[in-house]
Design an enzyme around this catalytic site. Sequence first.
Site, short mmCIF file in Angstrom:
data_model
loop_
_atom_site.label_atom_id
_atom_site.label_comp_id
_atom_site.label_asym_id
_atom_site.label_seq_id
_atom_site.Cartn_x
_atom_site.Cartn_y
_atom_site.Cartn_z
N ASN A 147 32.83 97.78 56.93
CA ASN A 147 32.42 98.84 56.01
C ASN A 147 32.37 98.36 54.57
O ASN A 147 31.58 98.85 53.77
CB ASN A 147 33.32 100.07 56.17
CG ASN A 147 32.93 100.85 57.43
OD1 ASN A 147 31.83 100.69 57.95
ND2 ASN A 147 33.84 101.65 57.93
N GLU A 196 36.96 95.76 65.43
CA GLU A 196 37.71 95.18 64.31
C GLU A 196 39.19 95.44 64.56
O GLU A 196 39.61 96.60 64.68
CB GLU A 196 37.29 95.89 63.00
CG GLU A 196 36.59 95.00 62.03
CD GLU A 196 36.20 95.73 60.73
OE1 GLU A 196 36.01 95.06 59.73
OE2 GLU A 196 36.07 96.97 60.72
N HIS A 225 39.54 99.33 65.23
CA HIS A 225 38.37 100.00 64.64
C HIS A 225 37.13 99.76 65.49
O HIS A 225 36.57 98.67 65.49
CB HIS A 225 38.17 99.48 63.20
CG HIS A 225 37.10 100.21 62.47
ND1 HIS A 225 36.26 99.61 61.57
CD2 HIS A 225 36.72 101.51 62.50
CE1 HIS A 225 35.41 100.50 61.10
NE2 HIS A 225 35.68 101.66 61.65
N SER A 232 38.57 104.44 59.78
CA SER A 232 37.54 103.55 59.24
C SER A 232 37.93 103.07 57.86
O SER A 232 37.43 102.04 57.41
CB SER A 232 36.20 104.25 59.07
OG SER A 232 35.96 105.17 60.05
N1 LIG Z 1 32.23 108.67 63.35
C1 LIG Z 1 32.15 107.36 63.22
O1 LIG Z 1 31.05 106.76 63.19
C2 LIG Z 1 33.42 106.56 63.13
C3 LIG Z 1 33.36 105.18 63.31
C4 LIG Z 1 34.56 104.45 63.31
C5 LIG Z 1 35.74 105.09 63.09
N2 LIG Z 1 35.76 106.44 62.88
C6 LIG Z 1 37.08 107.08 62.67
O2 LIG Z 1 37.48 107.65 63.90
C7 LIG Z 1 38.28 108.81 63.67
C8 LIG Z 1 37.67 109.97 64.43
O3 LIG Z 1 36.35 110.18 64.00
P1 LIG Z 1 35.33 111.06 64.85
O4 LIG Z 1 34.02 110.84 64.24
O5 LIG Z 1 35.53 110.84 66.28
O6 LIG Z 1 35.84 112.53 64.50
P2 LIG Z 1 35.59 113.88 65.30
O7 LIG Z 1 35.71 114.97 64.32
O8 LIG Z 1 34.35 113.78 66.13
O9 LIG Z 1 36.82 113.95 66.32
C9 LIG Z 1 38.13 114.15 65.94
C10 LIG Z 1 38.83 114.89 67.06
O10 LIG Z 1 40.24 114.83 66.84
C11 LIG Z 1 40.78 116.05 67.32
N3 LIG Z 1 42.12 116.25 66.74
C12 LIG Z 1 42.46 116.61 65.50
N4 LIG Z 1 43.81 116.67 65.38
C13 LIG Z 1 44.33 116.34 66.58
C14 LIG Z 1 45.65 116.24 67.10
N5 LIG Z 1 46.69 116.47 66.34
N6 LIG Z 1 45.81 115.88 68.39
C15 LIG Z 1 44.74 115.62 69.16
N7 LIG Z 1 43.46 115.72 68.72
C16 LIG Z 1 43.26 116.06 67.45
C17 LIG Z 1 39.78 117.09 66.90
O11 LIG Z 1 39.93 118.26 67.66
C18 LIG Z 1 38.46 116.36 67.16
O12 LIG Z 1 37.97 116.63 68.45
C19 LIG Z 1 38.33 108.96 62.17
O13 LIG Z 1 39.50 108.35 61.70
C20 LIG Z 1 37.11 108.20 61.68
O14 LIG Z 1 37.25 107.70 60.38
C21 LIG Z 1 34.64 107.19 62.91
#
Ligand SMILES: NC(=O)c1ccc[n+]([C@@H]2O[C@H](COP(=O)([O-])OP(=O)(O)OC[C@H]3O[C@@H](n4cnc5c(N)ncnc54)[C@H](O)[C@@H]3O)[C@@H](O)[C@H]2O)c1
Length: 725
Positions: free
Chosen positions: A499, A461, A449, A428
């Site tokens: 954002n 995005e 994104h 993000s």
């Molecule tokens: N949460 C939101 O609203 C949102 C919105 C847009 C983008 N994002 C972005 O998306 C990404 C993920 O966010 P999220 O909220 O899903 O996080 P999350 O914590 O729910 O999920 C992340 C997952 O990645 C896994 N993981 C970590 N290292 C790993 C690896 N080496 N190999 C495989 N899996 C691995 C973890 O076990 C976890 O299940 C981030 O970069 C975040 O900035 C989040």
Amino acid sequence: MDSRTKGKTVMEVGGDGVAVITLINPPVNSLSFDVLYNLKSNYEEALSRNDVKAIVITGAKGKFSGGFDISGFGEIQKGTRKEPKVGYISIDIITDLLEAARKPSVAAIDGLALGGGLELSMACHARISTPGAQLGLPELQLGVIPGFGGTQRLPRLVGLTKALEMILTSKPVRAEEGHSLGLIDAVVPSAELLTTARRWALDIVERRKPWISSLLKTDKLPPLGEAREILKFARGQTRKQAPNMKHPLMCLDALEMGIVSGPRAGLEKEAEVGSQVISLDTTKGLIHVFFSQRGTAKVPGVTDGGLVPRKIKKVAIIGGGLMGSGIATALILSNYPVILKEVNEKFLEAGIGRVKANLQSRVRKGSMSKEKFEKTMSLLKGSLDYESFRDVDMVIEAVIENISLKQQIFADLEKYCPQHCILASNTSTIDLNKIGERTKSQDRIVGAHFFSPAHVMPLLEIVRTNHTSAQVIVDLLDVGKKIKKTPVVVGNCTGFAVNRMFFPYTQAAMFLVERGADPYLIDMAISKFGMPMGPFRLCDLVGFGVAIATATQFIENFPERTYKSMIIPLMQEDKRAGEATRKGFYLYDDKRKAKPDPELKKYIEKARSISGGNVDPKLVKLSEKEIIEMTFFPVVNEACRVFAEGIAVKAADLDIAAIMGMGFPPYRGGIMFWADSMGSKYIYSRLDEWSKTYGDFFKPCAFLAERASKGAPLSAPVEQARSRL
Ligand SMILES: NC(=O)c1ccc[n+]([C@@H]2O[C@H](COP(=O)([O-])OP(=O)(O)OC[C@H]3O[C@@H](n4cnc5c(N)ncnc54)[C@H](O)[C@@H]3O)[C@@H](O)[C@H]2O)c1
Ligand SMILES: C[C@H](O)CC(=O)SCCNC(=O)CCNC(=O)[C@H](O)C(C)(C)COP(=O)(O)OP(=O)(O)OC[C@H]1O[C@@H](n2cnc3c(N)ncnc32)[C@H](O)[C@@H]1OP(=O)(O)O
């Protein structure tokens, strides 16, 4: 086709005495004024020729018609085209020339008959369609009303309740449903469409089939008293669901007039109202959104170079958390085989479980069959290593927001994935150049994104760095379209477009509250403005963890204009972190109903003492208009920066990003369109005044100052030289 005209009709008279008139205006045979005037002259000729007994209307290339040419509304709004006399098309042409003719007409519908297209067909004396045809009146979605007799003929063909449902929701029905409703007389395969329609038309002439004028039908209409009750209920619902829009209620006025005073009076009312709605601000906003949404996939220098999207046969997703599971859901729903990689069995199972739950909710709601569920789930495979990545065409990384972890993952991907594979990140905030620092694959690194929940939210995005190849963007635009997302291509920076615009919005709200404004009144004013919820309710929904993580990025990258409020960190310290903990700016009961919390004051006062700000009596008594301006003008200011820096190529892309990413009300046309409706000078003067009183958070940016000094619209193009794309 004459290059100065927009579309035409052609008429061919067969030996059987049937004149077939074909609507031709690619890509959807929209009814431009040229098409409509051509249709009129074809009709006049057909009616005067002795060798013509009946008429069939059809559309070229498998599409009947997508309705009135929407750009015609824009021309009328801008004054570049004079609107024809009120009722000329609907009454003089469609009703008095076509429906009241001495020769019957049959519509042969393939593909789609929407808006004016369906209305034209309803004026015919019968309608034959192919099985896949879509039939609907989606005009309200565009801010206009059905204006070619749809408010009168649809209730007479399908009944008042169903007509209201179709008009108020803008949702089309398929041919089979249309048939059972009485909208369609027969459904036949494509190859038989024209022959059946011709025969049907001749059967009407020979009185073997009934000669029905939809406008004169009464059998489907309820008795007057019942009709009034149904309309009263519809009005109540409409006022609740679309409180800021006038045109749905005006449309109901036309419907009611037809039921109470007869179809002719109804047609006249429809024509009068139809002409009035064109100049409503909400209509201008919605028509702007229609074209802007289709414009996001047109990226200068990328999509105009003749590149063809490559076929993406298999996708891998890294991380099965909230985002990864949502993205996987979106992909398998569009038939992409997906590999989901996680760190261990437990997390993998949880990730797959989330995808399953996303689909199961569709099965529960009845929108997905059990069979389809099984078939869709079978497209998803789990993995704990990269071995299965050797034949993937695209990877989307969605692990936690941690730079060094992402850098390591991209370095690994370079080793395991094929050379052509697209390497996308769902980050993000993190700079994509940093994410790819340890690779030599910068040209295939791109941001994808998604917004949470990724299988539901419509925006994607696509973030392009200076190195990302045009081919990769074209490929991702194609994937976006296939998974039914609206893509917006933006440049690389902290927070990208959405954002960056979102952040000042929440910050402004925090600032106002610290200076004495009531958070609940702010939320109420913003909901009334048309956002799905106010900023405080939204913070609770998203959770304070995300709010703090994003704030940290912004404080680091844009320190000069970040308002550092301690309200959220103080609450977080006390383990109130939003809706998930049942406490945030609001208190939540078992049913997730939000209730104001008197204790909130304590945190606001503490935050105020930390920031050293005072309660400002002016800010305590803000009007709704002032609340809107003080929260959204900082958003406009940031949108101007994003535009000036070339992060977005078109102001209209920011409009779509704000609508689909932030929930900005579409009928206000998007953030830049709305800003231009107030004028750059006004917005500049307000921000300038606040910045002198309250500090740099409100300081208007150079772009805004320049546009204001020239009185120029904010949406006018920026010189291409400065664009980062
Ligand atoms: N949460 C939101 O609203 C949102 C919105 C847009 C983008 N994002 C972005 O998306 C990404 C993920 O966010 P999220 O909220 O899903 O996080 P999350 O914590 O729910 O999920 C992340 C997952 O990645 C896994 N993981 C970590 N290292 C790993 C690896 N080496 N190999 C495989 N899996 C691995 C973890 O076990 C976890 O299940 C981030 O970069 C975040 O900035 C989040
Ligand atoms: C008086 C009358 O009552 C008033 C009316 O009829 S108002 C018009 C009512 N009709 C509508 O609202 C339908 C609007 N169109 C649509 O929903 C969709 O375009 C569609 C379902 C017809 C086709 O969808 P899809 O295949 O995904 O193609 P889509 O990208 O949306 O459209 C293809 C092109 O046709 C154009 N187009 C579609 N409908 C149009 C219309 N009614 N007028 C002008 N252009 C139209 C789009 O702008 C797009 O142009 P582009 O290629 O230059 O970007």
